[in-house]
Design a protein around this motif. Structure first.
Motif, PDB file in Angstrom:
ATOM      1  N   SER A 262       1.309  -7.299   7.373  1.00  9.28           N
ATOM      2  CA  SER A 262       0.438  -7.927   6.377  1.00  9.28           C
ATOM      3  C   SER A 262       1.185  -8.126   5.069  1.00  9.28           C
ATOM      4  CB  SER A 262      -0.795  -7.058   6.127  1.00  9.28           C
ATOM      5  OG  SER A 262      -1.577  -6.934   7.284  1.00  9.28           O
ATOM      6  N   GLY A 263       2.056  -7.169   4.737  1.00 14.18           N
ATOM      7  CA  GLY A 263       2.794  -7.244   3.476  1.00 14.18           C
ATOM      8  C   GLY A 263       3.617  -8.510   3.347  1.00 14.18           C
TER       9      GLY A 263
ATOM     10  N   LEU B 196       9.328  -4.677  10.066  1.00 21.35           N
ATOM     11  CA  LEU B 196       9.246  -4.439   8.620  1.00 21.35           C
ATOM     12  C   LEU B 196      10.616  -4.347   7.937  1.00 21.35           C
ATOM     13  CD1 LEU B 196       7.104  -4.036   6.440  1.00 21.35           C
ATOM     14  CD2 LEU B 196       7.040  -1.612   6.990  1.00 21.35           C
TER      15      LEU B 196
ATOM     16  N   SER C 100       0.822  -1.211   0.000  1.00 23.65           N
ATOM     17  CA  SER C 100       0.000   0.000   0.000  1.00 23.65           C
ATOM     18  C   SER C 100       0.857   1.264   0.000  1.00 23.65           C
ATOM     19  CB  SER C 100      -0.913  -0.011   1.226  1.00 23.65           C
ATOM     20  OG  SER C 100      -1.692  -1.183   1.233  1.00 23.65           O
ATOM     21  N   ALA C 101       2.139   1.111  -0.269  1.00 22.50           N
ATOM     22  CA  ALA C 101       3.105   2.197  -0.100  1.00 22.50           C
ATOM     23  C   ALA C 101       2.812   3.440  -0.941  1.00 22.50           C
ATOM     24  CB  ALA C 101       4.508   1.691  -0.412  1.00 22.50           C
ATOM     25  N   GLY C 102       3.143   4.594  -0.379  1.00 23.15           N
ATOM     26  CA  GLY C 102       2.980   5.869  -1.065  1.00 23.15           C
ATOM     27  C   GLY C 102       3.748   5.931  -2.372  1.00 23.15           C
TER      28      GLY C 102
ATOM     29  N   ASN D 180      -5.684  -4.655   3.449  1.00 24.65           N
ATOM     30  CA  ASN D 180      -6.482  -3.788   4.310  1.00 24.65           C
ATOM     31  C   ASN D 180      -7.437  -2.907   3.521  1.00 24.65           C
ATOM     32  OD1 ASN D 180      -5.324  -4.890   6.620  1.00 24.65           O
ATOM     33  ND2 ASN D 180      -3.498  -3.619   6.390  1.00 24.65           N
TER      34      ASN D 180
ATOM     35  N   THR E 147       7.141   2.827   5.975  1.00 20.35           N
ATOM     36  CA  THR E 147       8.045   2.088   5.092  1.00 20.35           C
ATOM     37  C   THR E 147       9.091   1.304   5.884  1.00 20.35           C
ATOM     38  OG1 THR E 147       7.713   3.798   3.436  1.00 20.35           O
ATOM     39  CG2 THR E 147       9.592   2.347   3.101  1.00 20.35           C
TER      40      THR E 147
ATOM     41  N   GLN F  46      -7.628  -5.084  12.949  1.00 29.81           N
ATOM     42  CA  GLN F  46      -7.891  -3.681  13.264  1.00 29.81           C
ATOM     43  C   GLN F  46      -8.835  -3.066  12.233  1.00 29.81           C
ATOM     44  OE1 GLN F  46      -4.405  -1.175  12.875  1.00 29.81           O
ATOM     45  NE2 GLN F  46      -5.181   0.324  14.334  1.00 29.81           N
ATOM     46  N   VAL F  47      -8.608  -3.416  10.978  1.00 24.82           N
ATOM     47  CA  VAL F  47      -9.473  -2.927   9.901  1.00 24.82           C
ATOM     48  C   VAL F  47     -10.904  -3.426  10.092  1.00 24.82           C
ATOM     49  CG1 VAL F  47      -9.907  -3.077   7.418  1.00 24.82           C
ATOM     50  CG2 VAL F  47      -7.578  -2.801   8.250  1.00 24.82           C
TER      51      VAL F  47
ATOM     52  N   TRP G 197      -6.443 -11.767   9.577  1.00 28.52           N
ATOM     53  CA  TRP G 197      -5.526 -12.267  10.610  1.00 28.52           C
ATOM     54  C   TRP G 197      -5.539 -11.309  11.789  1.00 28.52           C
ATOM     55  CZ3 TRP G 197      -0.817 -10.094  12.366  1.00 28.52           C
ATOM     56  CH2 TRP G 197      -0.403  -8.933  11.684  1.00 28.52           C
TER      57      TRP G 197
HETATM   58  O1  NCC Z   1      -0.335   0.259   6.187  1.00 24.36           O
HETATM   59  P1  NCC Z   1      -0.752  -1.129   5.834  1.00 24.36           P
HETATM   60  O2  NCC Z   1      -0.159  -2.131   6.978  1.00 24.36           O
HETATM   61  O3  NCC Z   1      -2.188  -1.374   5.588  1.00 24.36           O
HETATM   62  O4  NCC Z   1       0.052  -1.551   4.530  1.00 24.36           O
HETATM   63  C1  NCC Z   1      -0.028  -2.849   3.966  1.00 24.36           C
HETATM   64  C2  NCC Z   1       1.380  -3.401   3.763  1.00 24.36           C
HETATM   65  O5  NCC Z   1       2.086  -2.629   2.787  1.00 24.36           O
HETATM   66  C3  NCC Z   1       3.454  -2.486   3.146  1.00 24.36           C
HETATM   67  N1  NCC Z   1       3.804  -1.046   3.197  1.00 24.36           N
HETATM   68  C4  NCC Z   1       2.856  -0.104   3.460  1.00 24.36           C
HETATM   69  C5  NCC Z   1       3.189   1.239   3.447  1.00 24.36           C
HETATM   70  C6  NCC Z   1       4.500   1.621   3.157  1.00 24.36           C
HETATM   71  N2  NCC Z   1       4.856   2.915   3.087  1.00 24.36           N
HETATM   72  N3  NCC Z   1       5.427   0.674   2.918  1.00 24.36           N
HETATM   73  C7  NCC Z   1       5.104  -0.638   2.913  1.00 24.36           C
HETATM   74  O6  NCC Z   1       5.981  -1.486   2.670  1.00 24.36           O
HETATM   75  C8  NCC Z   1       3.636  -3.198   4.486  1.00 24.36           C
HETATM   76  O7  NCC Z   1       4.175  -4.485   4.261  1.00 24.36           O
HETATM   77  C9  NCC Z   1       2.227  -3.321   5.018  1.00 24.36           C
HETATM   78  O8  NCC Z   1       2.044  -4.477   5.806  1.00 24.36           O
HETATM   79  C10 NCC Z   1      -0.545  -4.042   8.259  1.00 24.36           C
HETATM   80  O9  NCC Z   1       0.554  -4.603   8.070  1.00 24.36           O
HETATM   81  O10 NCC Z   1      -1.616  -4.658   8.398  1.00 24.36           O
HETATM   82  C11 NCC Z   1      -0.552  -2.488   8.292  1.00 24.36           C
HETATM   83  O11 NCC Z   1      -1.858  -2.016   8.653  1.00 24.36           O
HETATM   84  C12 NCC Z   1      -1.965  -0.648   9.077  1.00 24.36           C
HETATM   85  C13 NCC Z   1      -3.444  -0.338   9.421  1.00 24.36           C
HETATM   86  O12 NCC Z   1      -3.903  -1.182  10.460  1.00 24.36           O
HETATM   87  C14 NCC Z   1      -4.333  -0.584   8.168  1.00 24.36           C
HETATM   88  O13 NCC Z   1      -3.821   0.111   7.051  1.00 24.36           O
HETATM   89  C15 NCC Z   1      -5.740  -0.089   8.409  1.00 24.36           C
HETATM   90  O14 NCC Z   1      -5.786   1.275   8.574  1.00 24.36           O
HETATM   91  C16 NCC Z   1      -1.047  -0.363  10.260  1.00 24.36           C
HETATM   92  N4  NCC Z   1      -1.146   1.043  10.643  1.00 24.36           N
HETATM   93  C17 NCC Z   1      -1.506   1.456  11.862  1.00 24.36           C
HETATM   94  O15 NCC Z   1      -1.769   0.678  12.760  1.00 24.36           O
HETATM   95  C18 NCC Z   1      -1.567   2.940  12.076  1.00 24.36           C
HETATM   96  C19 NCC Z   1       0.386  -0.652   9.822  1.00 24.36           C
HETATM   97  O16 NCC Z   1       1.271  -0.445  10.915  1.00 24.36           O
HETATM   98  C20 NCC Z   1       0.531  -2.067   9.309  1.00 24.36           C
END
Ligand code: NCC
Length: 276
Positions: free
Chosen positions: A193-194, A242, A58-60, A81, A235, A104-105, A127
């Motif tokens: 999750s990634g 991570l 989901s990275a920027g 997510n 990231t 959490q989602v 999960w």
């Molecule tokens: O941000 P998130 O992750 O949903 O992103 C999914 C996976 O993409 C990779 N990633 C994301 C952003 C980024 N800049 N670089 C990346 O490499 C990661 O591998 C990430 O796992 C999660 O892992 O489930 C997570 O979920 C969020 C959040 O719960 C959901 O987005 C719902 O809002 C978590 N953020 C918070 O708790 C604030 C995040 O820590 C992990």
């Protein structure tokens, strides 16, 4: 402790990690009436094998990547997510075969998990960060977020959509692979999750392409491609190990460094293709 090279690491993952999902016959769920809502078979028995797969972080840095067409060209696409496709097709594509969501989602108001159409395409896999090596009953009584109540509600509203829950053993088996390949002690929190999704797809696909997990030249502090929120921890990680996950993926990558730089693309073999 020795750091394994890419091929050895791949074989360890294949040998020591089992992608298991909860089924209705499993204790202690078998004695609970809602357990009949769980899929009767394992995810791996129902899905795949797929020839070529995409895992879309989901990275920027996916913003303005123009990777949408390439991502959609794969037979199966995994997303995470609340990551949307509508309005972002050019950069992330529009196909969703599997969506991996954390608990959490499922639980937080802002994501409108039960009512939003964002979650209605593809197969759902959920999960929850379970306590390390705790048994299923302990976890059931003390989940991080109310994954089970939300699961039951969602299943009643969308009974036809396939929806699996990962066995917590899986997340800790993956965690152990990370720890055993690092010189220092890593935080005892489950992988992101990634990384979980990447390993899950390696069990279903002949080849897996992961996009912007290892950041490209577009690397940015923008957390998600779909939100105006900046935080380098997205990231690099804070709660999740991570950075260590990324180190392992870099070691296992069978694509070129140029692919990472220009496309944020990593190429990993599926477990079925490994001769261990
Ligand atoms: O941000 P998130 O992750 O949903 O992103 C999914 C996976 O993409 C990779 N990633 C994301 C952003 C980024 N800049 N670089 C990346 O490499 C990661 O591998 C990430 O796992 C999660 O892992 O489930 C997570 O979920 C969020 C959040 O719960 C959901 O987005 C719902 O809002 C978590 N953020 C918070 O708790 C604030 C995040 O820590 C992990």
């Amino acid at each position: 402790k020795t750091k394994l090279n890419g091929p050895k690491l791949l074989c360890q993952l294949k040998k020591k990690v089992e992608v298991t999902t909860l089924t209705p016959d499993l204790q202690p769920f078998s004695s609970m009436s809602w357990a009949t809502q769980l899929p009767p078979k394992q995810l791996s028995a129902d899905l795949g094998p797929y020839k070529s797969c995409a895992v879309v972080s989901s990275a920027g840095s996916l913003h303005r990547s123009g990777l949408g067409k390439e991502i959609d060209s794969h037979e199966a696409v995994l997303r995470f997510n609340a990551a949307p496709t509508i309005g972002y097709e050019k950069d992330v594509g529009s196909k969703t075969t599997i969506r991996l969501i954390n608990s959490q989602v499922m639980a937080s108001e802002e994501h409108r998990f039960l009512s939003s159409s964002l979650y209605s395409s593809g197969v759902l896999v959920a999960w929850d960060p379970a306590p390390f090596s705790a048994d299923l009953l302990q976890w059931y009584n003390k989940t991080d977020y109310p994954i089970f109540t939300q699961y039951q509600r969602y299943r009643r509203l969308h009974p036809l959509q396939p929806f699996y829950i990962l066995h917590p053993r899986f997340e800790w088996q993956v965690w152990l692979r990370i720890q055993e390949n690092m010189a220092e002690a890593i935080q005892k929190n489950p992988p992101s999750s990634g990384f979980l999704g990447t390993v899950l797809m390696m069990s279903l696909c002949d080849v897996v392409h992961v996009y912007e997990f290892l950041p490209s030249q577009r690397k940015t502090e923008l957390c998600h491609y779909y939100q105006r929120f900046h935080d380098a921890a997205c990231t690099l990680g804070a709660y999740h190990p991570l950075l260590y996950e990324k180190n392992l993926v870099k070691r296992m990558n069978q694509g070129s460094n140029q692919d990472i730089y220009t496309h944020g693309r990593v190429t990993l073999p599926g477990f079925s293709q490994l001769n261990c």
